[in-house]
Design a protein around this motif. Sequence first.
Motif, PDB file in Angstrom:
ATOM      1  N   ARG A  76      44.378  37.559  37.535  1.00 31.10           N
ATOM      2  CA  ARG A  76      44.839  38.779  36.869  1.00 31.10           C
ATOM      3  C   ARG A  76      45.470  38.349  35.538  1.00 31.10           C
ATOM      4  N   GLN A  87      43.641  32.970  35.121  1.00 28.38           N
ATOM      5  CA  GLN A  87      42.670  32.445  36.089  1.00 28.38           C
ATOM      6  C   GLN A  87      42.667  30.926  36.069  1.00 28.38           C
ATOM      7  N   ARG A 134      49.020  36.534  34.835  1.00 23.79           N
ATOM      8  CA  ARG A 134      49.584  36.079  36.105  1.00 23.79           C
ATOM      9  C   ARG A 134      49.577  34.549  36.184  1.00 23.79           C
TER      10      ARG A 134
END
Length: 379
Positions: free
Chosen positions: A336, A313, A339
């Motif tokens: 996520r 994030q 990610r």
Amino acid sequence: MTTVGILGGGQLARMLALSGAPLGLRFLVLDTAGDACAGQFAPMVVGDYTDQAALAEFASKVDVATFDFENVPAESAQWLAQRVPVFPSPRALAVAQDRLAEKTLFRELGIPVPQFADVPTREALDAAIAAIGTPCILKTRRLGYDGKGQFRLKSAADADAAWAALGAQAATVGLILEGFVRFERELSVVAVRGRDGEFRAWPLTENWHVDGVLSASLAPAQTDAALADTAHAYARKLAEALDYVGVFALELFCRDGELLANELAPRVHNSGHWTIEGSETSQFQNHLRAVLGLPLGDTRMLGTACMLNWIGQMPGAAPVLAEAGGHWHDYGKSPRAGRKVGHATLRAGSANELAAALARVGQALGRDAQVAPVIERLG
Ligand code: ATP
Ligand code: MG
Ligand code: MG
């Protein structure tokens, strides 16, 4: 009006599109996901990379095609190349997609590599462990990224666990065993080669990974000039052997002052994101110039730069934006775990200034651990 087609619509395609806008370029992105983040800046064709209809629509609308995603099936790249110029070539892509093929090529070119062996069967795993020794890493030959598809073995007793984790993939994407390199540093060369064969490279970059994912990059790497010259010579040799067109990254380990090649990324690379603000010409701009046959831009640095990846994030932007050389990139993705959602680049006129800016940002964002190794290197 020239339209550049990009296979894959992630942040690399997004930054290519942003970089190409001043050149008057149009873009078209092909991705399997309709909400791919490049779609916020470029029209999309949504479809699988093996979907003939999607590929045909894509091919009919672009003047040249390139990649954001290196695992586009080689057959799809070849099919496209019969209809539209594709850079890098399907052959270069095919080599870079297969860890066994790329390491074999490195060795043929005299570029040192960690010990490695093909592992087609369970018996071959035992033989490879016996030959290479432990610790070692079992990896899928194809489709791995961000450290996925890897299993680390501390001793031969871990062979069963490694096979349980990855053995099923021996028959599909293949497996390779590599000696575990106790490196002092990880480095990368980000370089570009034009359609006319002109080669340029950005200064050598040092990289830090956490759980197999890039965490921070520092450029120029704080190494002696001879090491950087060797790294650049390897990259050039590789690019020429593959008749490569476009930007690529060569990932290297430095152990006992010697370079060992890890992998070739046949595309713009995360360790080159600092070039957006830290170099006269960014990797994205030069990739577009290369695939379009335009003159390449100068790759000199503007000061010293550090890129920090945001994984999972986005943190708050303010501490980075408050820095004189602070630059923010939010890829517009939903959060996520694991990610890559954005990055920041800090640029400064000297190592000391960069270290001070990193310390301020690390503290303000609660990311001291992420900036610490870079600050230590800047000494
Ligand atoms: P990328 O996102 O860079 O494409 P990848 O999934 O292709 O990652 P690698 O680059 O092979 O994976 O490995 C990820 C990281 O794991 C490396 O950057 C390095 O930190 C570590 N690693 C990989 N192979 C070895 C090795 N043989 N010895 C020591 N460390 C390794
Ligand atoms: Mg990789
Ligand atoms: Mg890698």
